[in-house]
Design a protein around this motif. Structure first.
Motif, PDB file in Angstrom:
ATOM      1  N   ARG A   1       0.836  -1.193   0.000  1.00 21.02           N
ATOM      2  CA  ARG A   1       0.000   0.000   0.000  1.00 21.02           C
ATOM      3  C   ARG A   1       0.876   1.249   0.000  1.00 21.02           C
ATOM      4  N   PRO A   2       1.042   1.872  -1.157  1.00 19.97           N
ATOM      5  CA  PRO A   2       1.818   3.115  -1.191  1.00 19.97           C
ATOM      6  C   PRO A   2       1.197   4.187  -0.307  1.00 19.97           C
ATOM      7  N   SER A   3       2.006   5.184   0.041  1.00 24.40           N
ATOM      8  CA  SER A   3       1.542   6.244   0.927  1.00 24.40           C
ATOM      9  C   SER A   3       0.519   7.139   0.237  1.00 24.40           C
ATOM     10  N   ARG A   4      -0.159   7.968   1.039  1.00 22.40           N
ATOM     11  CA  ARG A   4      -1.138   8.891   0.474  1.00 22.40           C
ATOM     12  C   ARG A   4      -0.464   9.922  -0.428  1.00 22.40           C
ATOM     13  N   THR A   5       0.720  10.344  -0.029  1.00 20.62           N
ATOM     14  CA  THR A   5       1.452  11.308  -0.865  1.00 20.62           C
ATOM     15  C   THR A   5       1.744  10.723  -2.237  1.00 20.62           C
ATOM     16  N   PHE A   6       2.164   9.461  -2.234  1.00 14.82           N
ATOM     17  CA  PHE A   6       2.438   8.767  -3.494  1.00 14.82           C
ATOM     18  C   PHE A   6       1.198   8.737  -4.377  1.00 14.82           C
ATOM     19  N   TRP A   7       0.074   8.322  -3.793  1.00 10.62           N
ATOM     20  CA  TRP A   7      -1.151   8.217  -4.574  1.00 10.62           C
ATOM     21  C   TRP A   7      -1.637   9.584  -5.049  1.00 10.62           C
ATOM     22  N   SER A   8      -1.493  10.575  -4.210  1.00  7.50           N
ATOM     23  CA  SER A   8      -1.940  11.922  -4.596  1.00  7.50           C
ATOM     24  C   SER A   8      -1.154  12.421  -5.799  1.00  7.50           C
ATOM     25  N   ALA A   9       0.177  12.222  -5.768  1.00 10.73           N
ATOM     26  CA  ALA A   9       1.004  12.663  -6.886  1.00 10.73           C
ATOM     27  C   ALA A   9       0.727  11.840  -8.140  1.00 10.73           C
ATOM     28  N   ALA A  10       0.506  10.538  -7.967  1.00 11.34           N
ATOM     29  CA  ALA A  10       0.209   9.678  -9.112  1.00 11.34           C
ATOM     30  C   ALA A  10      -1.108  10.067  -9.774  1.00 11.34           C
ATOM     31  N   VAL A  11      -2.124  10.306  -8.946  1.00 12.14           N
ATOM     32  CA  VAL A  11      -3.428  10.707  -9.491  1.00 12.14           C
ATOM     33  C   VAL A  11      -3.317  12.074 -10.169  1.00 12.14           C
ATOM     34  N   ALA A  12      -2.551  12.976  -9.574  1.00  7.76           N
ATOM     35  CA  ALA A  12      -2.373  14.297 -10.182  1.00  7.76           C
ATOM     36  C   ALA A  12      -1.712  14.175 -11.556  1.00  7.76           C
ATOM     37  N   GLY A  13      -0.703  13.309 -11.649  1.00  6.57           N
ATOM     38  CA  GLY A  13      -0.067  13.099 -12.951  1.00  6.57           C
ATOM     39  C   GLY A  13      -1.029  12.521 -13.966  1.00  6.57           C
ATOM     40  N   ALA A  14      -1.878  11.589 -13.529  1.00 14.11           N
ATOM     41  CA  ALA A  14      -2.859  11.000 -14.435  1.00 14.11           C
ATOM     42  C   ALA A  14      -3.878  12.036 -14.891  1.00 14.11           C
ATOM     43  N   VAL A  15      -4.284  12.927 -13.977  1.00 13.14           N
ATOM     44  CA  VAL A  15      -5.243  13.972 -14.333  1.00 13.14           C
ATOM     45  C   VAL A  15      -4.649  14.913 -15.373  1.00 13.14           C
ATOM     46  N   VAL A  16      -3.374  15.266 -15.198  1.00 13.16           N
ATOM     47  CA  VAL A  16      -2.704  16.127 -16.179  1.00 13.16           C
ATOM     48  C   VAL A  16      -2.700  15.464 -17.552  1.00 13.16           C
ATOM     49  N   VAL A  17      -2.345  14.185 -17.569  1.00  9.41           N
ATOM     50  CA  VAL A  17      -2.279  13.458 -18.840  1.00  9.41           C
ATOM     51  C   VAL A  17      -3.663  13.321 -19.465  1.00  9.41           C
TER      52      VAL A  17
END
Length: 364
Positions: free
Chosen positions: A195-211
């Motif tokens: 289970r990655p951290s919340r920070t990890f998931w937040s940044a990953a989701v943000a990158g996906a939203v940008v894309v």
């Protein structure tokens, strides 16, 4: 006494390995200052012979051959995190050339022919490496995972993206595939139980939203048939990456992709014969170069270094490096194919790079 003798022995071996003289006041275990063998007293009161000169020299030679001096070990020890990151990044560079090379390959081959021939050639490369290395067959428990890698990475992703590139531009397809890191991280969380951290998931989701925002802006808010092919490619590729990364912790990465290619080889050889007989072939320089790269560069070399990198730094963090892949592919599409770079690309590039920086610092 035993602890002191062990510490003195380790010190002697380390100093001998560096070629320096023994410090004043410290004497190798088992030898007196005069050079005669010494003895140690056991807890029961008996005496045991000390270490002989020959055995001490043998230990020093062994330490020297392994470069295990106390001063040199920290410097000579490779950093797994840095090496893994570099390997995964090299894999991303190889993958970033896949779409432009596929477009070049389509100048000479039909979509089915290109996929079958590239996988067949990559399979032959894999067979050659496995034979030269005299690699034994994988354990029975690994074959199911290898089948997932073969279906997802060797067959599914190349076929679906090749079909998509018949109607989509390279730059558009590259940005859609930018969702792959988030998809891979989700698969990895489900498959491995991490289970990655919340920070990890937040940044990953943000990158996906940008894309995703970039993709919808470029396509006018509509989802085309090519996009559906690309979304399907994301799913099968993420599954293949996850299983490949897991297997790369139990066997070398090149063996993971090698055996996956071997699994597909009979089918791809038969598919090549059928597809080449049905689809026209018009050989030119671009077509041959594109075919060779997607076979040797993207399918074999890229996956080899990619799986090694994932095994070192973990699947979630390695997958986030792929946020840079659309940007690299955009560059190649302009440089190699002469496509027009979208105006929103610099903004997407900044957002993606920020997300990469955050995910690489976050614990996973």
């Amino acid at each position: 006494m035993t602890a002191q003798n062990s510490a003195t022995t380790s010190m002697t071996i380390a100093v001998t390995a560096t070629g320096e003289s023994t410090p004043t006041g410290s004497t190798p275990t088992g030898r007196t200052p005069t050079g005669r063998p010494s003895s140690t007293r056991t807890p029961g009161g008996s005496r045991t012979p000390g270490t002989s000169a020959g055995s001490a020299d043998s230990g020093s030679a062994s330490a020297g051959s392994g470069n295990t001096s106390t001063e040199d070990a920290p410097r000579g020890a490779a950093d797994p995190l840095r090496r893994g990151t570099l390997l995964a990044a090299l894999g991303v560079v190889c993958f970033s050339l896949t779409f432009p090379s596929t477009v070049w390959g389509l100048e000479s081959f039909g979509p089915w022919s290109l996929v079958a021939v590239r996988s067949a050639l990559a399979g032959l490369i894999g067979v050659a490496f496995l034979l030269v290395g005299r690699v034994p067959l994988p354990e029975r428990r690994h074959w199911a995972g290898l089948a997932v890698v073969a279906c997802g990475v060797v067959i599914g992703f190349p076929l679906l993206t090749t079909l998509a590139l018949q109607t989509s531009t390279t730059s558009h397809a590259a940005v859609v595939v930018g969702l792959l890191p988030l998809t891979t991280a989700a698969f990895a969380a489900l498959r491995t139980g991490r289970r990655p951290s919340r920070t990890f998931w937040s940044a990953a989701v943000a990158g996906a939203v940008v894309v995703l925002g970039f993709t919808l802006q470029q396509s006018g808010g509509a989802v085309s048939r090519g996009d559906l092919y690309l979304f399907g490619a994301l799913l099968v590729c993420a599954a293949g990456y996850t299983e490949g990364g897991r297997l790369a912790r139990q066997m070398p990465g090149w063996q993971v992709i090698g055996w996956a290619l071997v699994l597909c080889l009979p089918l791809m050889l038969a598919g090549s014969a059928v597809a080449l007989s049905l689809e026209p072939v018009h050989l030119n320089a671009h077509g041959v170069i594109g075919l060779l790269w997607v076979a040797a560069g993207s399918t074999f070399l890229g996956l080899y270094v990619w799986y090694r990198g994932m095994a070192s730094i973990g699947i979630p963090k390695a997958s986030q490096l792929q946020l840079a892949q659309p940007l690299l592919t955009l560059f190649w599409s302009v440089f190699l194919l002469g496509e027009t770079l979208p105006l929103a690309a610099p903004l997407a590039a900044v957002g993606v790079l920020v997300c990469i920086a955050v995910t690489q610092r976050a614990r996973s």
